[in-house]
Design a protein around this motif. Structure first.
Motif, PDB file in Angstrom:
ATOM      1  N   ARG A 144       0.831  -1.204   0.000  1.00 19.50           N
ATOM      2  CA  ARG A 144       0.000   0.000   0.000  1.00 19.50           C
ATOM      3  C   ARG A 144       0.866   1.255   0.000  1.00 19.50           C
ATOM      4  O   ARG A 144       2.076   1.201   0.219  1.00 19.50           O
ATOM      5  N   GLN A 146      -5.225  -0.514  -0.906  1.00 17.47           N
ATOM      6  CA  GLN A 146      -5.976  -1.407  -0.031  1.00 17.47           C
ATOM      7  C   GLN A 146      -7.370  -0.825   0.222  1.00 17.47           C
ATOM      8  O   GLN A 146      -7.554   0.395   0.167  1.00 17.47           O
ATOM      9  N   PRO A 147      -8.345  -1.683   0.546  1.00 14.77           N
ATOM     10  CA  PRO A 147      -9.706  -1.187   0.795  1.00 14.77           C
ATOM     11  C   PRO A 147      -9.858  -0.495   2.145  1.00 14.77           C
ATOM     12  O   PRO A 147     -10.831   0.216   2.373  1.00 14.77           O
ATOM     13  N   ASP A 148      -8.891  -0.730   3.061  1.00 12.33           N
ATOM     14  CA  ASP A 148      -8.936  -0.090   4.374  1.00 12.33           C
ATOM     15  C   ASP A 148      -7.533  -0.117   4.975  1.00 12.33           C
ATOM     16  O   ASP A 148      -6.604  -0.693   4.407  1.00 12.33           O
ATOM     17  N   GLY A 198      -7.335  -0.920  -8.195  1.00 11.54           N
ATOM     18  CA  GLY A 198      -7.248  -0.469  -6.812  1.00 11.54           C
ATOM     19  C   GLY A 198      -6.244  -1.230  -5.972  1.00 11.54           C
ATOM     20  O   GLY A 198      -6.173  -1.013  -4.759  1.00 11.54           O
ATOM     21  N   ARG A 200     -11.742  10.286  -0.329  1.00  7.43           N
ATOM     22  CA  ARG A 200     -12.333   8.947  -0.229  1.00  7.43           C
ATOM     23  C   ARG A 200     -11.660   8.120   0.866  1.00  7.43           C
ATOM     24  O   ARG A 200     -12.186   7.090   1.278  1.00  7.43           O
ATOM     25  N   SER A 250      -9.916   5.657   1.261  1.00  3.32           N
ATOM     26  CA  SER A 250      -9.450   4.364   0.754  1.00  3.32           C
ATOM     27  C   SER A 250     -10.217   4.038  -0.524  1.00  3.32           C
ATOM     28  O   SER A 250     -11.128   4.767  -0.919  1.00  3.32           O
ATOM     29  N   GLY A 251      -9.830   2.939  -1.176  1.00  2.00           N
ATOM     30  CA  GLY A 251     -10.523   2.540  -2.400  1.00  2.00           C
ATOM     31  C   GLY A 251     -10.181   3.392  -3.604  1.00  2.00           C
ATOM     32  O   GLY A 251     -10.908   3.390  -4.603  1.00  2.00           O
ATOM     33  N   GLU A 262      -8.591   4.310  -7.025  1.00  2.00           N
ATOM     34  CA  GLU A 262      -8.203   3.469  -8.154  1.00  2.00           C
ATOM     35  C   GLU A 262      -7.284   4.216  -9.116  1.00  2.00           C
ATOM     36  O   GLU A 262      -7.414   5.429  -9.308  1.00  2.00           O
TER      37      GLU A 262
END
Length: 482
Positions: A156, A179-181, A192, A229, A231-232, A234
């Protein structure tokens, strides 16, 4: 390597000496003196790499740093991969000229904050909004006072708000890319995802972040709206692959290869160094070409005679084990090739009207001067200390007990040294009487090419007394010489 564009200073990592060195530049971007004026992490004069207790003024193995010219702060990735002391942290130093001028002789600057850890005495690896998983690369957006940090151990990139009014030790990152979080760390492809992010480059005008991610470069919009945002986020472009899901090795030597990156945002050129290919490649990343997936050819190469050559050599046009930092305003590229290469910082004029597609010569260099004080583009030994009686890295020895000779591979100096012994096989002379790989025992050049007299980074040596033959593992040339 990182630049202070306000006070014309060049800051160079010397991980073998566990420190960062600070050089003064003139208005043209060239070194005022051939030696550093200050250091961070360890004194300028002293022993080489050694572990230090955790604290606020000593570094262990400093990696790529980034400098905030607005507030005169250096952000250093400090780490160790040794099992006995494995860890990482981001150390922040005030390096304003006024702060450095107030130091006593051999006194080191103190950190003003530490990121990636809860305090200055901790560097355990971890995941989360305030932890990092290993060493990485930092990059400062000076206008918005943001720090981007490639946390490769967690696949990340973290983003911190480093405004002086809000910067404090152990603070949380404000956003995560790849990473998503903040607590996920799975390596992944796709728009992403990130696999093993390393070097970073930034376009301050378009607010675009370039992330070297192994066999590809991912490009993200990091405008305020995008970072909101958290996270997430792209990527809108990937360079070096046919699509966002692929992660294939490069198809030719003219394609994207993993390495340190920098960006010339004036002429839209991505610049990539290489530890293993011994060169610097340039790619066109103009907006018209930077959309979706692309796998372009390099448009220019520094340090090699063509795009297919990767031969390690040291001269005014050749490079070995490169990193790179671009000064867009001056159109200069600063290219260190350190141990075991040239122990120097090479300076190139990369303006499109003045550079060549291949073999652009350096305009200057920091690291080596001849007795007349002129730049010596062929010298390469650290502190010019190679002599017939001295060496830097003896890797292997073998003894000829019949003709009474001691044979040693001097790995770093690209040579094999032979010493005379007496009849009891005791040393007769501490200076080498013969040498293979160099013209004489006092030389340590690294010239282009591969022939019967060339040795590059020799490792093991073994002597066959029966047939009086010496076997030399010539590692950079991928062969054994007899």
């Amino acid at each position: 390597v990182t630049l202070d564009k306000v006070n014309n200073r060049l800051m160079v990592a010397a991980p073998g000496n566990s420190r960062y060195d600070i050089y003064q530049l003139n208005e043209e971007g060239l070194a005022v003196r051939s030696h550093a004026d200050y250091s961070v992490g360890r004194p300028l004069i002293g022993r080489g790499f050694a572990h230090a207790p955790l604290g606020t003024n000593e570094t262990n193995f400093p990696g790529q740093a980034t400098f905030d010219s607005v507030n005169q702060r250096l952000f250093v990735s400090d780490s160790s991969d040794l099992q006995a002391q494995r860890g990482a942290r981001i150390m922040v130093f005030d390096l304003s000229p006024e702060s450095l001028a107030g130091l006593e002789r051999n006194e080191l600057p103190e950190t003003i904050a530490t990121l990636g850890q809860p305090d200055t005495d901790t560097w355990d690896l971890g995941v989360g909004p305030a932890k990092i998983g290993g060493s990485g690369t930092g990059l400062v957006d000076e206008e918005r006072q943001l720090l981007f940090f490639s946390d490769g151990g967690n696949s990340r990139v973290l983003v911190w708000d480093i405004d002086p009014e809000r910067l404090e030790t152990g603070m949380d990152a404000m956003a995560v890319i790849g990473q998503p979080d903040f607590y996920s760390r799975e390596a992944r492809t796709g728009r992403g995802g990130l696999i093993r992010p390393s070097s970073l480059a930034f376009d301050p005008e378009r607010k675009q972040l370039f992330v070297m991610d192994g066999n590809r470069v991912m490009v993200f919009d990091v405008s305020d709206q995008s970072l909101d945002r958290v996270s997430g986020i792209e990527a809108f472009a990937v360079i070096g692959q046919p699509d966002f899901e692929s992660y294939e090795p490069p198809r030719s030597l003219r394609k994207i290869h993993n390495g340190p990156i920098s960006l010339d945002y004036e002429y839209d050129r991505l610049v990539i160094g290489s530890f293993t290919k011994n060169r610097v490649l340039m790619f066109d990343v103009s907006p018209a070409k930077l959309e979706g997936a692309s796998d372009p050819d390099a448009i220019a190469v520094l340090g090699q005679p063509n795009f297919e050559s990767t031969d390690p050599a040291i001269s005014q046009t050749r490079l070995t084990m490169t990193r790179v930092t671009v000064d867009t305003d001056r159109q200069m590229a600063y290219v260190p090739d350190g141990y075991p290469a040239g122990n120097r910082i090479n300076i190139f004029d990369i303006h499109p009207d003045r550079m060549q597609q291949t073999l652009t010569p350096m305009i200057s260099q920091i690291g080596h001067v001849n007795p007349e004080g002129e730049t010596n583009f062929l010298a390469r030994s650290a502190n010019d200390r190679i002599t017939p009686r001295g060496w830097t890295q003896g890797r292997d020895v073998t003894v000829d007990t019949v003709d009474h000779r001691l044979i040693m591979s001097d790995n770093y100096s690209h040579r094999v040294m032979i010493f005379k012994l007496d009849r009891m096989n005791r040393l007769l002379d501490r200076g080498a009487s013969w040498v293979f790989g160099q013209k004489d025992p006092a030389s340590t050049v690294l010239m282009p090419g591969r022939d019967a007299t060339t040795i590059k980074l020799p490792l093991a040596v073994e002597y066959d007394e029966s047939h009086k033959r010496l076997f030399v593992a010539d590692s950079w040339n991928n062969r054994v010489l007899v």
